[in-house]
Motif scaffolding. Structure first.
Motif, short mmCIF file in Angstrom:
data_model
loop_
_atom_site.label_atom_id
_atom_site.label_comp_id
_atom_site.label_asym_id
_atom_site.label_seq_id
_atom_site.Cartn_x
_atom_site.Cartn_y
_atom_site.Cartn_z
N UNK A 1 39.78 31.59 14.00
CA UNK A 1 39.19 32.92 14.00
C UNK A 1 39.62 33.63 15.28
N UNK A 2 40.53 34.58 15.16
CA UNK A 2 41.08 35.27 16.33
C UNK A 2 40.00 35.96 17.15
N UNK A 3 38.91 36.39 16.50
CA UNK A 3 37.88 37.15 17.20
C UNK A 3 36.95 36.28 18.03
N UNK A 4 36.99 34.96 17.82
CA UNK A 4 36.05 34.06 18.50
C UNK A 4 36.65 33.36 19.71
N UNK A 5 37.96 33.42 19.89
CA UNK A 5 38.59 32.79 21.05
C UNK A 5 38.36 33.65 22.28
N UNK A 6 37.92 33.05 23.39
CA UNK A 6 37.74 33.80 24.63
C UNK A 6 39.08 33.93 25.37
N UNK A 7 39.73 32.81 25.62
CA UNK A 7 41.03 32.83 26.27
C UNK A 7 41.73 31.51 26.00
N UNK B 1 41.88 37.06 25.19
CA UNK B 1 41.50 37.88 24.05
C UNK B 1 40.92 39.18 24.60
N UNK B 2 41.60 40.30 24.41
CA UNK B 2 41.15 41.57 24.99
C UNK B 2 39.76 41.97 24.51
N UNK B 3 39.36 41.51 23.34
CA UNK B 3 38.04 41.85 22.81
C UNK B 3 36.91 41.16 23.57
N UNK B 4 37.23 40.12 24.34
CA UNK B 4 36.22 39.31 24.99
C UNK B 4 36.07 39.60 26.49
N UNK B 5 36.80 40.57 27.02
CA UNK B 5 36.72 40.87 28.45
C UNK B 5 35.36 41.47 28.78
N UNK B 6 34.69 40.89 29.78
CA UNK B 6 33.41 41.44 30.25
C UNK B 6 33.65 42.60 31.21
N UNK B 7 34.54 42.37 32.18
CA UNK B 7 34.86 43.42 33.14
C UNK B 7 36.10 43.00 33.93
N UNK B 8 36.65 43.97 34.66
CA UNK B 8 37.80 43.73 35.53
C UNK B 8 37.43 44.22 36.92
N UNK B 9 37.59 43.38 37.91
CA UNK B 9 37.32 43.76 39.29
C UNK B 9 38.51 43.35 40.14
N UNK B 10 39.14 44.35 40.75
CA UNK B 10 40.30 44.11 41.59
C UNK B 10 41.38 43.41 40.75
N UNK B 11 41.71 42.19 41.05
CA UNK B 11 42.74 41.47 40.29
C UNK B 11 42.15 40.27 39.58
N UNK B 12 40.93 40.44 39.08
CA UNK B 12 40.25 39.36 38.38
C UNK B 12 39.67 39.89 37.06
N UNK C 1 36.99 38.97 34.05
CA UNK C 1 35.84 38.12 33.77
C UNK C 1 35.66 38.01 32.26
N UNK C 2 35.65 36.78 31.77
CA UNK C 2 35.46 36.51 30.34
C UNK C 2 34.41 35.42 30.19
N UNK C 3 33.33 35.75 29.50
CA UNK C 3 32.23 34.81 29.29
C UNK C 3 31.74 34.24 30.62
N UNK C 4 31.73 35.07 31.66
CA UNK C 4 31.25 34.66 32.96
C UNK C 4 32.26 33.96 33.84
N UNK C 5 33.44 33.65 33.31
CA UNK C 5 34.45 32.94 34.12
C UNK C 5 35.46 33.93 34.69
N UNK C 6 35.74 33.88 35.99
CA UNK C 6 36.76 34.74 36.58
C UNK C 6 38.16 34.16 36.36
N UNK C 7 39.06 34.98 35.86
CA UNK C 7 40.45 34.56 35.64
C UNK C 7 41.37 35.49 36.43
N UNK C 8 42.28 34.96 37.21
CA UNK C 8 43.14 35.80 38.05
C UNK C 8 44.19 36.56 37.23
N UNK C 9 44.50 37.76 37.72
CA UNK C 9 45.61 38.54 37.13
C UNK C 9 46.83 38.34 38.01
#
Length: 238
Positions: A151-157, A202-213, A215-223
């Motif tokens: 299910x493409x909509x359920x994958x976070x990353x 998964x772009x649908x699951x992004x919580x927010x973007x801060x600087x170069x990070x 956040x998806x489901x509470x986890x910070x992922x670097x850009x």
């Protein structure tokens, strides 16, 4: 010209409500109504077209902001953002269960509002994959001794691990024997974007973007620098 979004504010402190409304106006959107109870807000939703709701949690009346969000989800699929001074474990847990587009803690800065609103509206521009689409990609993964549809909509990353890739879902993950590069080529048209040599999100699951990070489901992922320009070009930001 970008469409002017109609925003509902539910906040029972007039000064704070006005501050939020001014910020929304500066972004080029329109505040349709400011309400201080859940009943007022639900009446507005019945009578007006709303694109986004900003909800205080502790409000007047018999229902709080979380209960209001539950009602909103039953009535419509518009995104909503919590704005609250409450951040205790119980409140956060209740709020998370309603799957908000964001959670802003008071006292806040205008930039907090702007980033959260931008991210919520980005999500509305990324439509869920429709299973009835004629060009729908059918993809399956192995789960123990079975082969099950993805299910493409359920994958976070998706995370790279040598020649393997890890699909991260809510509360579980799947390891597949494919490189992240090959998976990226397959999923780029399904609303996924590479943000780092290690992560495909998964772009649908992004919580927010801060600087170069991201956040998806509470986890910070670097850009990663090499991916930032392409990633930002995939977002619709008002």
């Amino acid at each position: 010209m970008s469409k002017k979004m109609q925003v509902l504010i539910v906040e029972d402190e007039p000064i704070i409500a006005d501050d939020i409304a001014i910020c929304i106006g500066q972004m080029g959107h329109e505040v349709t109504s400011i309400c201080n109870t859940a009943d007022q807000a639900l009446a507005v939703l019945d009578q007006s077209t709303i694109d986004l709701a900003l909800l205080d949690i502790k409000i007047k009346g018999g229902r709080d902001g979380v209960q209001l969000a539950q009602c909103i989800k039953q009535k419509t699929n518009i995104p909503f953002i919590y704005i609250s001074s409450l951040y205790d474990k119980t409140t956060i847990s209740r709020a998370k269960n309603t799957r908000p587009s964001g959670y802003i803690v008071k006292p806040f800065k205008d930039e907090d509002i702007k980033v959260a609103v931008d991210m919520a509206l980005v999500k509305t521009k990324i439509k869920p994959v429709n299973q009835s689409d004629t060009d729908q990609l059918e993809l399956f993964i192995r789960e123990r001794n079975a082969i099950v549809p993805l299910d493409f909509n359920e994958v976070f990353y998706i995370e790279a691990s040598d020649n393997y890739s890890i699909f991260h879902f809510e509360g579980k993950h799947h390891v597949v024997s494919q490189t992240l590069k090959l998976i990226e080529q397959t999923l780029a048209s399904q609303g996924y974007c590479r943000i780092h040599k290690t992560f495909l999100v998964n772009l649908r699951k992004i919580d927010r973007i801060e600087h170069s990070v991201v956040f998806i489901n509470g986890r910070p992922l670097p850009i990663g620098k090499a991916y930032k320009k392409t990633f930002m070009s995939r977002l619709t930001i008002f």
